[in-house]
Design a protein around this motif. Structure first.
Motif, PDB file in Angstrom:
ATOM      1  N   GLY A   1     -11.616   6.640  45.010  1.00 26.49           N
ATOM      2  CA  GLY A   1     -11.917   8.041  44.727  1.00 26.49           C
ATOM      3  C   GLY A   1     -13.048   8.632  45.528  1.00 26.49           C
ATOM      4  N   ASP A   2     -13.979   7.785  45.997  1.00 25.35           N
ATOM      5  CA  ASP A   2     -15.140   8.293  46.732  1.00 25.35           C
ATOM      6  C   ASP A   2     -14.928   8.266  48.240  1.00 25.35           C
ATOM      7  OD1 ASP A   2     -15.102   5.541  46.841  1.00 25.35           O
ATOM      8  OD2 ASP A   2     -17.239   5.257  46.427  1.00 25.35           O
ATOM      9  N   GLU A   3     -13.672   8.286  48.680  1.00 24.49           N
ATOM     10  CA  GLU A   3     -13.346   8.257  50.107  1.00 24.49           C
ATOM     11  C   GLU A   3     -12.417   9.433  50.431  1.00 24.49           C
ATOM     12  OE1 GLU A   3     -11.764   4.345  50.780  1.00 24.49           O
ATOM     13  OE2 GLU A   3     -13.585   3.344  50.071  1.00 24.49           O
ATOM     14  N   PRO A   4     -12.960  10.660  50.505  1.00 24.91           N
ATOM     15  CA  PRO A   4     -12.123  11.864  50.454  1.00 24.91           C
ATOM     16  C   PRO A   4     -11.617  12.443  51.770  1.00 24.91           C
ATOM     17  CG  PRO A   4     -14.422  12.481  50.243  1.00 24.91           C
ATOM     18  CD  PRO A   4     -14.393  10.977  50.348  1.00 24.91           C
TER      19      PRO A   4
ATOM     20  N   PRO B   1      -7.031  10.347  41.846  1.00 28.80           N
ATOM     21  CA  PRO B   1      -7.718  11.600  41.502  1.00 28.80           C
ATOM     22  C   PRO B   1      -8.759  11.428  40.403  1.00 28.80           C
ATOM     23  CG  PRO B   1      -5.508  11.581  40.567  1.00 28.80           C
ATOM     24  CD  PRO B   1      -5.602  10.385  41.465  1.00 28.80           C
ATOM     25  N   ASP B   2      -8.564  10.463  39.505  1.00 28.60           N
ATOM     26  CA  ASP B   2      -9.550  10.242  38.443  1.00 28.60           C
ATOM     27  C   ASP B   2     -10.870   9.754  39.037  1.00 28.60           C
ATOM     28  OD1 ASP B   2      -7.421  10.869  36.832  1.00 28.60           O
ATOM     29  OD2 ASP B   2      -7.124   8.832  36.070  1.00 28.60           O
ATOM     30  N   GLY B   3     -10.777   8.853  40.012  1.00 27.40           N
ATOM     31  CA  GLY B   3     -11.988   8.380  40.667  1.00 27.40           C
ATOM     32  C   GLY B   3     -12.712   9.500  41.385  1.00 27.40           C
ATOM     33  N   PHE B   4     -11.953  10.382  42.043  1.00 25.54           N
ATOM     34  CA  PHE B   4     -12.586  11.501  42.732  1.00 25.54           C
ATOM     35  C   PHE B   4     -13.266  12.439  41.740  1.00 25.54           C
ATOM     36  CE2 PHE B   4     -12.454  15.800  44.646  1.00 25.54           C
ATOM     37  CZ  PHE B   4     -13.280  15.554  45.734  1.00 25.54           C
ATOM     38  N   ALA B   5     -12.651  12.649  40.583  1.00 24.87           N
ATOM     39  CA  ALA B   5     -13.268  13.500  39.562  1.00 24.87           C
ATOM     40  C   ALA B   5     -14.602  12.904  39.111  1.00 24.87           C
ATOM     41  CB  ALA B   5     -12.323  13.659  38.372  1.00 24.87           C
TER      42      ALA B   5
ATOM     43  N   LEU C   1     -18.534   5.685  35.569  1.00 23.28           N
ATOM     44  CA  LEU C   1     -17.757   4.545  36.041  1.00 23.28           C
ATOM     45  C   LEU C   1     -17.541   4.651  37.540  1.00 23.28           C
ATOM     46  CD1 LEU C   1     -16.026   2.013  35.262  1.00 23.28           C
ATOM     47  CD2 LEU C   1     -14.076   3.574  35.060  1.00 23.28           C
ATOM     48  N   ASP C   2     -17.604   3.537  38.235  1.00 24.70           N
ATOM     49  CA  ASP C   2     -17.476   3.487  39.689  1.00 24.70           C
ATOM     50  C   ASP C   2     -16.289   4.336  40.152  1.00 24.70           C
ATOM     51  OD1 ASP C   2     -17.340   2.871  42.351  1.00 24.70           O
ATOM     52  OD2 ASP C   2     -17.129   0.705  42.087  1.00 24.70           O
ATOM     53  N   PRO C   3     -16.542   5.413  40.921  1.00 26.40           N
ATOM     54  CA  PRO C   3     -15.441   6.280  41.365  1.00 26.40           C
ATOM     55  C   PRO C   3     -14.500   5.603  42.350  1.00 26.40           C
ATOM     56  CG  PRO C   3     -17.488   6.940  42.410  1.00 26.40           C
ATOM     57  CD  PRO C   3     -17.854   5.920  41.370  1.00 26.40           C
ATOM     58  N   ARG C   4     -14.912   4.480  42.884  1.00 28.33           N
ATOM     59  CA  ARG C   4     -14.024   3.730  43.765  1.00 28.33           C
ATOM     60  C   ARG C   4     -12.785   3.264  42.996  1.00 28.33           C
ATOM     61  NH1 ARG C   4     -14.273   0.431  48.379  1.00 28.33           N
ATOM     62  NH2 ARG C   4     -13.113  -1.524  48.239  1.00 28.33           N
TER      63      ARG C   4
END
Length: 498
Positions: free
Chosen positions: A201-204, A241-245, A258-261
């Motif tokens: 999620g943290d790799e946009p 998308p949950d990780g990015f949120a 929680l770790d967005p990765r």
């Protein structure tokens, strides 16, 4: 320094003084003049400052406003009060004139500003070098204003689907928190390429590149039609998308997220592709949706876009992209070779993009990662790891460095890599690429702590406009300076360029 980065210098002058990228003719003219006469931006900046175009837009600006505009154009940030005070004092005292201040700003810029300007003007240079004079758009955006939220991503995908009959969009699953997972299909060719972004999620930035790719391929242009006739592109942007949120929550200042990765069950999607252990729909529905699309389309190649930490290569530059094909020893040789051909296609495509620094990712043979797991089932794969992981973490921590110019260069690099593969598949050259050439790509460099990436004095991209480039006293410019802006063929012919 080995590189002079003439084109970036020209783009800097256009952006600062004229508020737009250099058009193709202007880029060619001034780049030729700088090289031909062994000159530098110090010599040509006065021509821009005294041009009709600059005077018509900036003559009413006071010095404070002018300096603010220069900082925004060059470094994508607002100047600090003491910076404005310093430069306005230089102008008030007569130490510098308006035609001298931009070169001085560039040559004395701090490392983060040097990097931002090099990234921005590398994108501008690539644009001007690959668009016709007729198609040139002076309002072309060179930096990302912001990253798309989940809602903005969905709206943009739906808008593309409404605008183009050539694009087919479908929701093929849901994340654990109920967010839609989209599959977009463009093209009707016999060759099929599948591209996935943002399993973490943290790799946009791969997602930003992928949306631009869909827009490009769906358009009613000769270029897009030729690609669609030969290749079918299947895209799944932002499959976590949950990780990015959660990453957005971190950016907003929330703690203990929680770790967005990972996904909302704390699972790493890219460790969920073991052929002997299909993902559990109760804990990893996102990876299951990817596998369902792979099963449906049986792609000839699968590209997987990620971010990585910062690594300093032997040439003193940070790696901007590291790639690797399937390396599990049980993968069929022809499957790995297809991934190697994709690596060569990307390497060829990025040769003309000055910001790109390509290397080989030192991947493992883990059968559970997508690169190996899919290949073990017969799908050729290529992992694409781009710079940006630590920068996105800095943003999440609330640090105030603006990475919009760097992000745009990384997204542009991602887009070009995708197009390089698609173009080679479309024109038939892909099958003729030598897999052995992939082994000639440099190994990824040593990891460098984030606090040191702006301290090194080895990176050309932090010195591209430094005093090392100051013009010699013998530099002589043409006796008659050309009119700024669009040059005619006769103007170019006078200097041996037409």
């Amino acid at each position: 320094m080995e590189e002079k980065y003439t084109e970036q210098q020209v783009q800097a002058l256009y952006e600062a003084y004229l508020g737009r990228p250099a058009d193709p003719f202007g880029q060619r003219f001034w780049s030729f003049a700088l090289d031909r006469f062994d000159a530098d931006i110090d010599d040509v900046a006065p021509f821009f400052a005294y041009s009709r175009e600059f005077r018509s837009t900036s003559r009413k600006l006071d010095d404070d406003e002018l300096i603010t505009n220069f900082y925004d154009a060059l470094f994508e940030r607002k100047p600090e009060d003491d910076e404005v005070a310093f430069w306005t004092a230089q102008l008030d005292s007569g130490e510098l004139r308006r035609g001298e201040v931009v070169p001085a700003m560039l040559q004395g810029a701090r490392p983060t500003d040097q990097e931002a300007s090099f990234a921005k003007f590398s994108v501008a240079d690539y644009y001007a070098s690959n668009v016709s004079q007729r198609e040139f758009d002076k309002d072309q955006q060179l930096t990302l204003d912001d990253l798309r939220s989940n809602e903005e991503l969905y709206a943009d995908l739906e808008a593309l689907d409404d605008e183009y009959d050539t694009l087919d969009l479908e929701v093929v699953g849901e994340s654990l928190e109920g967010r839609p997972l989209y599959r977009a299909e463009v093209g009707e060719g016999d060759k099929t390429l599948m591209i996935v972004s943002q399993q973490h999620g943290d790799e946009p930035l791969g997602t930003e590149a992928l949306v631009t790719l869909l827009d490009t391929l769906s358009a009613d242009t000769e270029y897009a039609r030729a690609l669609r006739e030969e290749v079918t592109v299947v895209a799944m942007p932002r499959v976590n998308p949950d990780g990015f949120a959660r990453w957005e929550q971190q950016v907003a200042g929330e703690q203990d997220v929680l770790d967005p990765r990972r996904n909302s069950a704390n699972m790493d999607l890219n460790r969920s592709y073991d052929a002997d252990n299909r993902p559990d729909p109760e804990t990893i529905p996102e990876a299951l949706a990817v596998l369902d699309v792979v099963d449906e389309y049986e792609p000839d190649l699968f590209l997987d876009y990620h971010h990585q930490n910062n690594y300093l290569g032997e040439d003193g530059e940070l790696d901007t992209m590291s790639i690797q094909w399937a390396t599990n020893p049980e993968v069929a040789p022809q499957v790995s070779e297809t991934g190697q051909r994709a690596a060569v296609a990307i390497a060829n495509q990025l040769e003309d993009f000055d910001h790109a620094e390509l290397s080989l990712f030192p991947g493992s043979d883990n059968p559970a990662i997508a690169r190996n797991g899919l290949a073990l089932e017969g799908t050729p794969t290529l992992l694409v790891e781009q710079r940006g992981l630590q920068e996105m973490d800095q943003v999440a921590q609330g640090l105030d460095t603006d990475y919009s110019a760097l992000a745009s260069a990384i997204a542009t690099e991602g887009l070009l890599s995708m197009l390089g593969v698609i173009e080679s598949m479309a024109d038939g050259s892909f099958s003729e690429l030598d897999p052995e050439d992939a082994l000639m790509i440099a190994e990824r460099g040593e990891r460098i702590p984030f606090e040191e990436i702006y301290a090194t004095d080895q990176r050309d991209s932090l010195q591209w406009a430094s005093e090392d480039h100051a013009a010699s006293e013998s530099a002589v410019m043409p006796a008659e300076a050309p009119v700024l802006g669009v040059q005619t063929d006769n103007d170019l012919a006078a200097y041996g360029m037409a």
